[in-house]
Design a protein around this motif. Structure first.
Motif, mmCIF file in Angstrom:
data_model
loop_
_atom_site.group_PDB
_atom_site.id
_atom_site.type_symbol
_atom_site.label_atom_id
_atom_site.label_comp_id
_atom_site.label_asym_id
_atom_site.label_seq_id
_atom_site.Cartn_x
_atom_site.Cartn_y
_atom_site.Cartn_z
ATOM 1 N N UNK A 107 0.815 -1.227 0.000
ATOM 2 C CA UNK A 107 0.000 0.000 0.000
ATOM 3 C C UNK A 107 0.846 1.275 0.000
ATOM 4 N N UNK A 108 2.160 1.150 0.058
ATOM 5 C CA UNK A 108 3.004 2.353 0.183
ATOM 6 C C UNK A 108 2.827 3.332 -0.970
ATOM 7 N N UNK A 109 2.560 2.822 -2.168
ATOM 8 C CA UNK A 109 2.364 3.707 -3.328
ATOM 9 C C UNK A 109 1.108 4.574 -3.173
ATOM 10 N N UNK A 110 0.207 4.185 -2.257
ATOM 11 C CA UNK A 110 -1.037 4.934 -2.039
ATOM 12 C C UNK A 110 -0.944 5.921 -0.869
ATOM 13 N N UNK A 111 0.268 6.149 -0.371
ATOM 14 C CA UNK A 111 0.446 6.987 0.817
ATOM 15 C C UNK A 111 -0.158 8.378 0.678
ATOM 16 N N UNK A 112 -0.207 8.920 -0.542
ATOM 17 C CA UNK A 112 -0.747 10.267 -0.720
ATOM 18 C C UNK A 112 -2.277 10.287 -0.793
ATOM 19 N N UNK A 113 -2.894 9.114 -0.835
ATOM 20 C CA UNK A 113 -4.358 9.018 -0.875
ATOM 21 C C UNK A 113 -4.944 9.569 0.423
ATOM 22 N N UNK A 114 -5.863 10.530 0.308
ATOM 23 C CA UNK A 114 -6.465 11.131 1.506
ATOM 24 C C UNK A 114 -7.695 10.327 1.935
ATOM 25 N N UNK A 115 -7.422 9.123 2.382
ATOM 26 C CA UNK A 115 -8.457 8.226 2.880
ATOM 27 C C UNK A 115 -7.802 7.172 3.737
ATOM 28 N N UNK A 116 -8.603 6.385 4.459
ATOM 29 C CA UNK A 116 -8.026 5.324 5.285
ATOM 30 C C UNK A 116 -7.451 4.215 4.415
ATOM 31 N N UNK A 117 -6.368 3.603 4.878
ATOM 32 C CA UNK A 117 -5.717 2.502 4.165
ATOM 33 C C UNK A 117 -5.615 1.315 5.116
ATOM 34 N N UNK A 118 -6.035 0.115 4.666
ATOM 35 C CA UNK A 118 -5.992 -1.072 5.536
ATOM 36 C C UNK A 118 -4.565 -1.411 5.969
ATOM 37 N N UNK A 119 -4.422 -1.758 7.243
ATOM 38 C CA UNK A 119 -3.122 -2.198 7.755
ATOM 39 C C UNK A 119 -3.212 -3.605 8.349
ATOM 40 N N UNK A 120 -4.347 -4.271 8.125
ATOM 41 C CA UNK A 120 -4.517 -5.627 8.626
ATOM 42 C C UNK A 120 -5.303 -5.660 9.925
ATOM 43 N N UNK A 121 -5.810 -6.852 10.264
ATOM 44 C CA UNK A 121 -6.529 -7.072 11.530
ATOM 45 C C UNK A 121 -7.762 -6.185 11.659
ATOM 46 N N UNK A 122 -8.367 -5.808 10.523
ATOM 47 C CA UNK A 122 -9.568 -4.969 10.554
ATOM 48 C C UNK A 122 -9.298 -3.521 10.901
ATOM 49 N N UNK A 123 -8.037 -3.102 10.914
ATOM 50 C CA UNK A 123 -7.665 -1.737 11.283
ATOM 51 C C UNK A 123 -7.206 -0.977 10.055
ATOM 52 N N UNK A 124 -7.163 0.362 10.187
ATOM 53 C CA UNK A 124 -6.688 1.196 9.081
ATOM 54 C C UNK A 124 -5.675 2.215 9.576
ATOM 55 N N UNK A 125 -4.887 2.710 8.626
ATOM 56 C CA UNK A 125 -4.074 3.900 8.834
ATOM 57 C C UNK A 125 -5.036 5.035 8.471
#
Length: 189
Positions: free
Chosen positions: A25-43
């Motif tokens: 998901x690192x290429x999507x770092x500039x996306x202004x939205x939540x990004x999944x990080x596993x275990x049902x959680x998001x960045x």
């Protein structure tokens, strides 16, 4: 311009989001939205994180509790804001995320910041209280008394409560609460 706004922008520049995302998901770092990080959680969405940090009004040298630290990104941002004379304690319920968040914070921040696994049945880290600031990145059904008990005087806590970003400002033994818009978060457990 609000000095907290400048400091939050500087923290975002110093602590790149991609360092706290899974490799895929690192290429999507500039996306202004939540990004999944596993275990049902998001960045969390960067705009939301920035808004919360501005509401928190962190100053250098403060002691900060970061509840729901996840990947460690907010912990590292807070570490940048408090600097080496401060302390940031991140706490995360999911053991695998807590370990990963701690690795990320160790790699990107100073020794004054850490992420630890939450103690089952305990909200926050009461043994290190009081805190000048408490940031909660999970939604509470009501204002969490266990965290209010860890807030110093003066102190400030930012927490989403029933979908509304809530700021509790404590001064002189009095708590004032302000509401700052609607947000969605994973539930606080």
């Amino acid at each position: 311009m609000d000095p907290h706004q400048d400091r939050v922008s500087a923290a975002f520049g110093a602590v790149p989001r991609e360092e706290f995302l899974p490799a895929g998901y690192r290429a999507e770092a500039s996306y202004d939205g939540p990004i999944p990080i596993g275990h049902g959680q998001t960045n969390s969405q960067p705009a939301t994180v920035a808004a919360m940090l501005r509401l928190l009004e962190v100053e250098p040298g403060q002691r900060v509790l970061d509840v729901g630290a996840g990947s460690g990104w907010t912990t590292a941002l807070l570490a940048h804001l408090v600097g080496p004379t401060g302390l940031v304690v991140g706490v995360e319920l999911v053991p695998e995320l807590a370990a990963w968040g701690e690795q990320n914070v160790r790699r990107t921040s100073g020794a004054w910041a850490s992420v630890r696994e939450a103690t089952p049945g305990v909200l926050g880290v009461p043994e290190l209280a009081p805190y000048d600031r408490i940031l909660v990145s999970a939604e509470a059904g009501r204002l969490p008394t266990a965290l209010l008990d860890q807030l110093g005087d003066p102190g400030r806590m930012v927490v989403p409560v029933a979908g509304v970003m809530t700021v509790v400002e404590r001064a002189g033994g009095e708590d004032r609460t302000g509401l700052h818009g609607h947000y969605r978060f994973v539930p606080l457990r």
